[in-house]
Design a protein around this motif. Structure first.
Motif, PDB file in Angstrom:
ATOM      1  N   ASP A   5       0.786  -1.106  -0.015  1.00  0.00           N
ATOM      2  CA  ASP A   5      -0.012  -0.047   0.085  1.00  0.00           C
ATOM      3  C   ASP A   5       0.927   1.082   0.060  1.00  0.00           C
ATOM      4  O   ASP A   5       0.658   2.017  -0.656  1.00  0.00           O
ATOM      5  CB  ASP A   5      -1.071  -0.011   1.106  1.00  0.00           C
ATOM      6  N   VAL A   6       1.849   1.273   0.758  1.00  0.00           N
ATOM      7  CA  VAL A   6       2.896   2.216   1.112  1.00  0.00           C
ATOM      8  C   VAL A   6       4.276   1.909   1.048  1.00  0.00           C
ATOM      9  O   VAL A   6       4.457   0.615   1.561  1.00  0.00           O
ATOM     10  CB  VAL A   6       2.595   3.157   2.257  1.00  0.00           C
ATOM     11  N   ARG A  44       1.298   3.906  -2.865  1.00  0.00           N
ATOM     12  CA  ARG A  44       1.788   5.206  -2.627  1.00  0.00           C
ATOM     13  C   ARG A  44       3.234   5.082  -2.393  1.00  0.00           C
ATOM     14  O   ARG A  44       3.859   4.220  -1.424  1.00  0.00           O
ATOM     15  CB  ARG A  44       1.178   5.921  -1.662  1.00  0.00           C
ATOM     16  N   THR A  45       4.179   5.837  -2.761  1.00  0.00           N
ATOM     17  CA  THR A  45       5.800   5.916  -2.516  1.00  0.00           C
ATOM     18  C   THR A  45       5.860   7.194  -1.545  1.00  0.00           C
ATOM     19  O   THR A  45       5.455   8.253  -2.461  1.00  0.00           O
ATOM     20  CB  THR A  45       6.552   5.540  -3.818  1.00  0.00           C
ATOM     21  N   ILE A  46       6.543   7.266  -0.637  1.00  0.00           N
ATOM     22  CA  ILE A  46       6.976   8.357   0.190  1.00  0.00           C
ATOM     23  C   ILE A  46       8.562   8.367  -0.047  1.00  0.00           C
ATOM     24  O   ILE A  46       9.121   7.521   0.264  1.00  0.00           O
ATOM     25  CB  ILE A  46       6.394   8.416   1.603  1.00  0.00           C
ATOM     26  N   LEU A 437       1.992   8.316  10.134  1.00  0.00           N
ATOM     27  CA  LEU A 437       1.373   7.537   9.774  1.00  0.00           C
ATOM     28  C   LEU A 437       0.685   6.671  10.818  1.00  0.00           C
ATOM     29  O   LEU A 437       1.433   5.989  11.646  1.00  0.00           O
ATOM     30  CB  LEU A 437       1.848   6.469   8.773  1.00  0.00           C
TER      31      LEU A 437
END
Ligand code: URP
Ligand code: ZN
Ligand code: ZN
Length: 487
Positions: A5-6, A44-46, A437
């Motif tokens: 997810d991330v 999603r990539t942070i 998060l």
């Protein structure tokens, strides 16, 4: 469907035990991968390049939507309090279900659990016991503890909540039988009442005399006494909000002889002093809390005891009362003596930045110690580790991405609580959470809040070894079983 997810890429992952350059992969709210470089698809990539990736903060001492001990109305709701916490990098709070004298405990817990359903981050409860009747200790507390409320709070002062030594022992006994930690607000009640009468009687009601009313020895005496009581029943305890060198020294001595006594302090005792209580009643009220702020020497001693490990945990003791409201700090009137002003300061959102700035940036502690005292140690002490308090495979994805360079001047306007002031107005800090998060959900993102009331989950806590008694009583007699066992 994405692998993750991330993915948090390129950050420096800091745990209480180690630091490593690593990517963090999150799926369904949990950390499922940690690697030097993670490949795979992600929704999603942070980019965490140049930032620290740390376990979200655990604030194990906050008063949220709780009946006050010292009068007035708690300013925070579960929604606003947990939103503010998240914006400050905290992802779990432990708050208080409070028993009023003459009432039961279970009904309070049930009512409090309803209010807490508005939480934006995960949470647990301590049970404040103010009236340990037979029904409370024999019938009500055991099933509550067994259902996952594994910590109890006792006040040794405040007329509304205080318990005497015999009552403390009664609660220690049920806690020991059912495996709960007992946390203590330790100040000598009679000494405080006596000094209040004398000071106010002499016309010394200004807020600066709050500190004269309860000097360090009043705290030290109660800390020493409650440690002895804990030793009598071999019951693990935590001393809340240690404010002075004398108390920390007593705790260290007890720890050295094997007593299971843990300790916390709070940012206010690192950065405020008794001098801040001077000025008008309105100015003094902004920092009026108990124990009272002390001296610069005490601040240095507290840091020393953090480094030594005597004090393992830094919490906010968030106790929010508005200055400009008839039910806030001045619930008893505008010109009342210090003894009738509500006690406490707000601090959920500023806790981690102040500890980082004063601790890490000032060179008093390292990054790992910062993680330990703001997150990991509380997770262990309160039985939620390794689900919380660590960045490791299988843990909840409760994460703060920290911008260590950001310089911030703290103001009321920038905060997200529902209290009408901050005691830290104008204070400059270095280091602020860039993102938070909660179970993989981005709730604080570079200045944007995306909290959802009801997202937070209650953390029921199973029995855990960290707070196991030592098995040693002062005599061969075991007062819990009523048998001679030690020969
Ligand atoms: O001044 C304080 N600490 N107020 C909050 C109530 C408490 O726990 O003491
Ligand atoms: Zn307290
Ligand atoms: Zn408190």
């Amino acid at each position: 469907m994405s692998d993750f997810d991330v993915i948090i890429k390129g950050g420096v992952v800091v745990n209480a035990a180690d630091i490593q350059q690593a990517d963090v992969g999150i799926k369904d709210g949990r950390i499922i991968a940690l690697a030097e470089r993670l490949s795979g698809s992600a929704t999603r990539t942070i980019d965490a390049g140049g930032r620290y990736v740390m376990p979200g903060g655990i604030d194990s001492h906050c008063h949220i939507e709780q009946p006050s001990s010292t009068g007035g109305q708690n300013a925070e709701s579960w929604e606003s309090g947990t939103r503010s916490a998240a914006c400050g990098g905290t992802t779990t709070v432990i708050a208080f279900s409070s028993q009023e004298k003459g009432e039961g405990v279970r009904s309070q817990v049930e009512a409090y659990a309803e209010k807490a359903k508005k939480a934006c981050i995960d949470y647990a409860f301590h049970i404040i016991v103010s009236d340990p009747t037979d029904a409370v200790v024999n019938d009500e507390l055991p099933p509550l503890i067994d259902s996952g409320l594994r910590s109890i709070k006792l006040f040794m002062t405040y007329p509304k909540n205080r318990v005497d030594d015999r009552e403390i022992l009664r609660v220690f006994e049920v806690a020991r039988r059912h495996q709960a930690l007992v946390c203590i607000h330790a100040e000598n009640h009679d000494a405080i009442m006596y000094m209040t009468e004398k000071l106010v009687g002499a016309g010394l009601g200004q807020t600066k005399y709050h500190a004269w009313c309860k000097p360090a020895l009043v705290e030290r005496e109660a800390v020493t006494r409650v440690i002895m009581l804990a030793e009598l029943l071999d019951q693990p305890i935590q001393i809340f909000h240690v404010s002075c060198e004398e108390s920390a020294e007593e705790i260290r001595r007890a720890q050295a002889r094997g007593v299971k006594v843990f300790a916390e302090t709070c940012p206010q005792y690192f950065v405020l002093t008794a001098d801040d209580l001077e000025g008008s009643q309105r100015e003094g009220a902004r920092v009026l809390c108990s124990p009272a702020p002390r001296s610069v020497a005490d601040q240095q001693a507290l840091w020393n005891h953090v480094r030594l490990g005597t004090i393992g945990n830094v919490t906010s003791d968030h106790a929010p009362y508005n200055i400009d409201a008839p039910d806030g700090k001045f619930w008893a009137g505008d010109n009342v003596p210090f003894s009738q002003i509500a006690n406490g300061v707000p601090g959920l959102e500023t806790r981690m930045p102040i500890v980082f700035s004063e601790g890490v940036v000032q060179g008093r502690i390292d990054l790992q110690k910062f993680v330990a005292i703001t997150s990991t140690n509380a997770a262990k002490l309160f039985g939620i580790h390794p689900q919380k308090g660590t960045i490791s495979i299988g843990a909840d994805a409760d994460i703060v991405i920290w911008d260590a360079e950001r310089r911030v001047t703290i103001t009321q306007e920038m905060l997200h609580h529902d209290t009408d002031y901050t005691p830290y107005e104008g204070m400059e800090v270095t280091g602020w959470p860039a993102m938070t998060l909660s179970r993989g959900r981005l709730v604080w993102d570079e200045g944007t809040v995306d909290c959802e009331a009801g997202w937070g989950r209650f953390l029921a806590r199973a029995p855990y070894d960290y707070i196991k008694p030592t098995g040693h009583f002062p005599t061969p007699f075991n007062p819990i079983t009523g048998r001679i066992e030690g020969r």
